[in-house]
Design a protein around this motif. Structure first.
Motif, PDB file in Angstrom:
ATOM      1  N   GLY A 163       0.755  -1.084   0.043  1.00 56.97           N
ATOM      2  CA  GLY A 163       0.062  -0.010  -0.090  1.00 56.97           C
ATOM      3  C   GLY A 163       0.915   1.231   0.091  1.00 56.97           C
ATOM      4  N   SER A 164       0.135   2.350   0.116  1.00 57.29           N
ATOM      5  CA  SER A 164       0.959   3.736  -0.040  1.00 57.29           C
ATOM      6  C   SER A 164       0.322   4.594   1.085  1.00 57.29           C
ATOM      7  N   VAL A 165       1.102   5.642   1.358  1.00 64.14           N
ATOM      8  CA  VAL A 165       0.635   6.737   2.410  1.00 64.14           C
ATOM      9  C   VAL A 165       0.331   7.875   1.516  1.00 64.14           C
ATOM     10  N   VAL A 166      -1.032   8.368   1.840  1.00 65.00           N
ATOM     11  CA  VAL A 166      -1.822   9.434   1.321  1.00 65.00           C
ATOM     12  C   VAL A 166      -1.578  10.623   1.998  1.00 65.00           C
ATOM     13  N   ALA A 167      -1.596  10.746   3.329  1.00 60.45           N
ATOM     14  CA  ALA A 167      -1.370  11.550   4.183  1.00 60.45           C
ATOM     15  C   ALA A 167      -1.328  11.127   5.581  1.00 60.45           C
ATOM     16  N   GLY A 168      -0.202  12.096   6.483  1.00 62.15           N
ATOM     17  CA  GLY A 168      -0.073  11.610   7.780  1.00 62.15           C
ATOM     18  C   GLY A 168       1.079  10.525   7.867  1.00 62.15           C
ATOM     19  N   PRO A 169       1.181   9.990   9.106  1.00 67.61           N
ATOM     20  CA  PRO A 169       0.479  10.396  10.147  1.00 67.61           C
ATOM     21  C   PRO A 169       0.418  11.538  10.883  1.00 67.61           C
ATOM     22  N   MET A 170      -0.648  12.123  11.311  1.00 66.99           N
ATOM     23  CA  MET A 170      -0.577  13.396  12.132  1.00 66.99           C
ATOM     24  C   MET A 170      -1.398  13.445  13.020  1.00 66.99           C
ATOM     25  N   ASP A 171      -1.219  14.442  14.136  1.00 69.63           N
ATOM     26  CA  ASP A 171      -1.975  14.644  15.326  1.00 69.63           C
ATOM     27  C   ASP A 171      -2.892  15.626  14.725  1.00 69.63           C
ATOM     28  N   VAL A 172      -4.274  15.237  15.324  1.00 66.13           N
ATOM     29  CA  VAL A 172      -5.405  16.192  15.244  1.00 66.13           C
ATOM     30  C   VAL A 172      -5.810  16.904  16.691  1.00 66.13           C
ATOM     31  N   PHE A 173      -4.956  17.807  16.891  1.00 61.06           N
ATOM     32  CA  PHE A 173      -5.269  18.470  18.338  1.00 61.06           C
ATOM     33  C   PHE A 173      -5.037  17.562  19.407  1.00 61.06           C
ATOM     34  N   ASP A 174      -6.148  17.417  20.389  1.00 60.71           N
ATOM     35  CA  ASP A 174      -5.960  16.297  21.203  1.00 60.71           C
ATOM     36  C   ASP A 174      -7.045  15.386  21.038  1.00 60.71           C
ATOM     37  N   SER A 175      -7.604  15.450  19.718  1.00 59.04           N
ATOM     38  CA  SER A 175      -8.670  14.555  19.464  1.00 59.04           C
ATOM     39  C   SER A 175      -8.012  13.083  19.264  1.00 59.04           C
ATOM     40  N   GLY A 176      -6.902  13.150  18.465  1.00 54.02           N
ATOM     41  CA  GLY A 176      -6.267  11.489  18.132  1.00 54.02           C
ATOM     42  C   GLY A 176      -5.061  11.710  17.105  1.00 54.02           C
ATOM     43  N   ARG A 177      -4.678  10.819  16.479  1.00 55.48           N
ATOM     44  CA  ARG A 177      -3.638  10.808  15.393  1.00 55.48           C
ATOM     45  C   ARG A 177      -4.345  10.066  14.372  1.00 55.48           C
ATOM     46  N   LEU A 178      -4.230  10.462  13.025  1.00 57.19           N
ATOM     47  CA  LEU A 178      -4.938  10.172  11.848  1.00 57.19           C
ATOM     48  C   LEU A 178      -3.799   9.710  10.698  1.00 57.19           C
ATOM     49  N   ALA A 179      -4.309   8.936   9.836  1.00 60.83           N
ATOM     50  CA  ALA A 179      -3.293   8.843   8.638  1.00 60.83           C
ATOM     51  C   ALA A 179      -4.430   8.308   7.365  1.00 60.83           C
ATOM     52  N   VAL A 180      -3.886   8.614   6.327  1.00 58.18           N
ATOM     53  CA  VAL A 180      -4.798   8.036   5.115  1.00 58.18           C
ATOM     54  C   VAL A 180      -4.015   7.496   4.127  1.00 58.18           C
ATOM     55  N   PHE A 181      -4.376   6.065   3.874  1.00 58.34           N
ATOM     56  CA  PHE A 181      -3.669   5.266   2.900  1.00 58.34           C
ATOM     57  C   PHE A 181      -4.557   4.844   1.646  1.00 58.34           C
ATOM     58  N   ALA A 182      -3.877   4.252   0.768  1.00 58.34           N
ATOM     59  CA  ALA A 182      -4.216   3.870  -0.373  1.00 58.34           C
ATOM     60  C   ALA A 182      -3.813   2.220  -0.440  1.00 58.34           C
ATOM     61  N   ASP A 183      -4.711   1.151  -0.701  1.00 56.17           N
ATOM     62  CA  ASP A 183      -4.497  -0.113  -0.730  1.00 56.17           C
ATOM     63  C   ASP A 183      -3.649  -0.333  -1.886  1.00 56.17           C
TER      64      ASP A 183
END
Length: 255
Positions: A92-112
């Protein structure tokens, strides 16, 4: 909430759109969702769809030039960074992130490996869905892809999902995703009926009480009905498109 909001399970879904006020009006009229913008300039116009007092999904403006209007499904992980390594190690590949979203959590967007885009959510203060599998909330997450064998290998490796159970809907073109023995989504092989320009993608389903009435309401609100209400073994479903182009499905369950 059964298997939702725990590691490797569905955790969230949000809509990127070219017209946030219009999207809030459409989904509010269709599902009774209320929009609540995050009251920080740094949030970039992101907000939460609420069903009553519960989070049912999110919305925000398209951020990149040419970004399509689309719903994005997220799966909970213990570490977005470790998941990024697993994604790339398995094709797969990384589209965005990983990144922190304030104090809410940490996200990343991928493509399979086939190009289907999905997100992951490492929760902190924001735990994800507040309601699922009830009328007017998310209930099913479906991968449409042309190479189901490759997809099965990838998602097993990344999320540890259980083996897919063949033919739960009476067709060899459909299989079912399970986690700890519980179903949360499916996978359909994209056959020749799908135009070649349609890429593999994840589809979100919203549960409704009356599929036919909801499809008619979507059309009244300016949306399109791509697949009219159709009876399948779990109930009755339709494929809809919001006025800005976001595609999603609805389903009324037989049981």
């Amino acid at each position: 909430m059964k298997i939702y909001n725990r590691p490797s399970a569905p955790a969230w879904a949000d809509l990127s759109t070219t017209d946030v006020p219009a999207a809030k009006a459409f989904y509010g009229g269709l599902f009774g969702w209320q929009g609540a913008d995050v009251p920080m300039e740094e949030a970039g116009g992101y907000g939460m769809f609420l069903l009553g007092d519960d989070y049912v999904g999110g919305y925000g403006p398209c951020m990149a030039p040419g970004q399509p209007v689309a719903w994005l499904a997220y799966y909970q992980v213990e570490s977005a960074d470790a998941t990024a390594q697993a994604v790339t190690a398995n094709g797969g590949s990384v589209v965005a992130g990983p990144m922190d979203v304030f104090d809410s959590g940490r996200l990343a967007v991928f493509a399979d490996p086939e190009g289907a885009v999905f997100g992951v959510w490492q929760p902190k203060e924001h735990k994800g869905f507040g309601v699922v599998a009830r009328p007017n909330s998310m209930v099913w997450f479906e991968l449409l892809t042309r190479n189901t064998d490759r997809a099965t290998t990838f998602y097993r490796a990344v999320f540890g999902w259980d083996d897919v159970a063949a033919e739960p809907y009476g067709t060899p073109e459909y299989t079912e995703w399970k986690l700890n023995g519980e179903s949360f989504g499916g996978m359909m092989r994209m056959n020749g009926d799908f135009p070649p320009e349609v890429p593999p993608h994840w589809m979100v389903y919203v549960q409704v009480e009356d599929c036919d009435a909801a499809a008619a309401k979507a059309r009244e609100l300016g949306g399109d009905v791509h697949v009219p209400p159709t009876t399948i073994p779990p109930g009755r479903f339709a494929l809809l498109r919001d006025p800005q182009g976001g595609v999603f499905s609805i389903i009324s369950l037989a049981q």
